[in-house]
Design an enzyme around this catalytic site. Structure first.
Site, PDB file in Angstrom:
ATOM      1  N   GLU A 239       0.799  -1.226   0.000  1.00  0.00           N
ATOM      2  CA  GLU A 239       0.000   0.000   0.000  1.00  0.00           C
ATOM      3  C   GLU A 239       0.839   1.286   0.000  1.00  0.00           C
ATOM      4  O   GLU A 239       0.789   2.083   0.940  1.00  0.00           O
ATOM      5  CB  GLU A 239      -0.968   0.007   1.182  1.00  0.00           C
ATOM      6  CG  GLU A 239      -1.988  -1.114   1.134  1.00  0.00           C
ATOM      7  CD  GLU A 239      -3.076  -0.969   2.192  1.00  0.00           C
ATOM      8  OE1 GLU A 239      -2.983  -0.051   3.032  1.00  0.00           O
ATOM      9  OE2 GLU A 239      -4.025  -1.778   2.183  1.00  0.00           O
ATOM     10  N   GLU A 454      -5.707  -8.299   0.197  1.00  0.00           N
ATOM     11  CA  GLU A 454      -6.456  -7.990   1.423  1.00  0.00           C
ATOM     12  C   GLU A 454      -7.900  -7.714   1.046  1.00  0.00           C
ATOM     13  O   GLU A 454      -8.171  -7.003   0.077  1.00  0.00           O
ATOM     14  CB  GLU A 454      -5.893  -6.768   2.165  1.00  0.00           C
ATOM     15  CG  GLU A 454      -4.547  -6.970   2.822  1.00  0.00           C
ATOM     16  CD  GLU A 454      -4.077  -5.727   3.584  1.00  0.00           C
ATOM     17  OE1 GLU A 454      -4.945  -4.904   3.975  1.00  0.00           O
ATOM     18  OE2 GLU A 454      -2.862  -5.584   3.778  1.00  0.00           O
TER      19      GLU A 454
END
Length: 578
Positions: A239, A454
């Site tokens: 991320e 995720e």
């Protein structure tokens, strides 16, 4: 199809041609673009209206009918189902086993008021000592893969190769890998999940300095060298969009930097420039690391990629400017890090609107960046509406005005929410958005292999709406996972190359600035009873989905020297190995 070029033309939207945007942004693109891309110059494209309209009744109606609930045999046999975690969020043992301090250690210990419940990760879920219990949970649920991260300061306490390798840390991860492999679980390793060695922050301000490129590449090479015989799936960074914005823009995350006058731990940064500098150096470190991996460690069956945090976006109103705001939201959220790896430079809209605050790549850097991935990881939770905002001298420039769109609203211009509220304030369930993102990857970015690295939602301690009375009873999580798995299946049927799904997260953990208030785990951690692991109803549903029977699991685990019953009992009774 809507064209970004028209939104930036002289005749259509003069507000975009502000003091923030570069006057010769198209020329800037030509100066920086990879030569192979210049002949292919196009404006960014949205999904066609036909593609965007392909929404199944299953995703439109909200609740799934019994025959719409996903089943394992909907997916190819080689499709992987796993769970995910991160070192800082679960390991604990923050100053044990030879580990050096991280940026998050420094942040939590020196600025406890910046964590909502004032907690820290010093013990977290105690996985440093109880990793075998985590593997047992994975096995019992029937997961075939586990995505976890390695703590950089646990491997290199000083952050550098010259500072020495911590062999206790090497041994810990080798033990975890052996336990996973012995139980038939494939490891997917994230090399960096936000816990920068504090020594590098003290030495040269970590990712704000180009020296991070060499030190990160050295660290990754140590991991390839010591774990490469057991690990075939690598992730360089987790991320980067969130990391740059939250750590160096708003200061909500470690190291906690923001501009003077803003509310953060260290208001001595530059929120208009530093996130872009950090992102640039991160991309260079990624490219160098992938180059080393492919030359010396990949072999025939290895693969490496980066994980992007993504949101789906819908126009706030049914008008042209909000449709273009939707385009820019994709550019600034996904394209910021993906387009340099696809075509060698940042999106045209970023070059135009950020101007000279956005660094440039050299030709050699572009050559290493292009195609520097074997797969793309996508972390998907929710969606937002994109609303155009005019850039004017009256607006105070900051990171979230660069893109000329605003996404604070969960509701559209008619007051309709983008999805149901699940109790976690920033997550509204919108499975259609995941399908749209996967089709966007197919149509705009060349259909790369994708893993959903995720996907999940959280329970809230004391914040739930309504509040939870039983931490094991999580029907909203089950419904969320079912709907998003259905969305993945529909995207696959339309040609998206999706190869796996990892539920976030395996266990309840330290959730960054929220501390322990939000619980994403499918396994509950009883912090009052020796960190005992207890499956929630969502884990039991996943166990049924995976076809993992109690008899099969007991037979396998009973034969496992890694996770024998005697060892499990000892670890639960003696979590610190004493």
């Amino acid at each position: 199809m809507a064209l970004l070029c028209s939104a930036l033309s002289n005749s259509t939207h003069p507000s975009f041609r502000s003091h923030i945007a570069g006057a010769n942004s198209e020329n800037l693109w030509h100066l920086s673009a990879h030569p192979a891309q210049k002949s292919k110059r196009r404006c960014n494209l949205t999904l066609s209206s036909r593609a965007a309209a392909r929404i199944s009744s299953a995703l439109e109606s909200g609740k799934l009918k019994p025959w719409q609930i996903p089943k394992r045999d909907w997916f190819p046999p080689e499709f992987t189902f796993g769970a995910a975690s991160a070192a800082y969020q679960i390991e604990g043992a923050w100053n044990e086993g030879g580990k050096g301090p991280s940026s998050w250690d420094n942040f939590c210990h020196n600025y406890p008021e910046r964590i909502m419940d004032g907690s820290n990760w010093d013990v977290a879920a105690n996985s440093y000592y109880m990793y075998k219990e985590d593997v047992r949970m994975l096995k019992e649920i029937g997961m075939d893969s586990y995505r976890f991260s390695i703590s950089w300061p646990r491997i290199l306490p000083e952050g550098t190769l010259e500072g020495g390798i911590n062999h206790e840390g090497i041994q810990y991860y080798n033990d975890l890998l052996d336990c996973l492999i012995e139980n038939g679980i494939k490891p997917y390793i994230t090399l960096f999940h936000w816990d920068t060695p504090q020594a590098l922050a003290d030495k040269y301000n970590d990712f704000l300095d180009r020296r991070i490129v060499k030190d990160y590449t050295d660290y990754a090479t140590v991991c390839f060298e010591h774990f490469g015989d057991k690990v075939k799936n690598w992730i360089t960074f987790n991320e980067p969009h969130s990391f740059c914005g939250l750590a160096y823009g708003t200061g909500l995350h470690a190291p906690g930097l923001c501009s003077p006058g803003m509310d953060c731990a260290i208001p001595q940064g530059d929120a208009l420039r530093q996130p872009y500098i950090v992102g640039h150096n991160l991309l260079l470190a990624h490219a160098e690391t992938v180059d080393v991996y492919k030359k010396f460690y990949k072999g025939d069956d290895g693969q490496i990629g980066m994980v992007m945090d993504v949101m789906a976006y819908e126009p706030y109103g049914n008008n042209f400017v909000d449709q273009q705001a939707q385009e820019r939201s994709i550019d600034f959220h996904i394209g910021w890090f993906l387009e340099p790896m696809v075509r060698g430079d940042y999106p045209f809209s970023m070059r135009s609107l950020v101007g000279d605050r956005l660094p440039f790549f050299t030709k050699s850097e572009q050559e290493k960046l292009v195609s520097s991935y074997d797969f793309v990881g996508i972390n998907y939770y929710t969606a937002r509406f994109s609303e155009h905002i005019d850039i004017s001298p009256e607006i105070i420039p900051k990171l979230n005005t660069d893109d000329a769109y605003s996404t604070p609203e969960f509701n559209d211009s008619n007051g309709i929410p983008i999805g149901p509220d699940l109790g976690m304030y920033w997550i509204l369930s919108y499975p259609k958005g995941l399908k749209d993102i996967l089709l966007l990857m197919k149509e705009k970015y060349g259909n790369p292999p994708i893993y959903i690295t995720e996907n999940g939602t959280a329970d809230m301690d004391g914040w739930g709406n309504p509040p939870m009375t039983d931490p094991l009873d999580d029907p909203l999580r089950i419904e969320y996972l079912q709907q998003h798995m259905t969305a993945i299946k529909e995207a696959i049927d339309l040609g998206a190359d999706v190869r796996g799904h990892f539920t976030w997260s395996l266990i309840d953990n330290f959730e960054w600035s929220m501390g322990y208030l939000s619980r994403f785990g499918i396994v509950y951690i009883d912090r009052n009873d020796g960190f005992k692991r207890i499956m929630k109803k969502s884990a039991k549903w996943l166990k049924e989905f995976n076809g993992a029977t109690k008899e099969v699991n007991n037979k396998i685990l009973g034969a496992s020297s890694c996770c024998s019953g005697e060892l499990m009992w000892f670890l639960v009774q003696n979590p610190y190995g004493k």
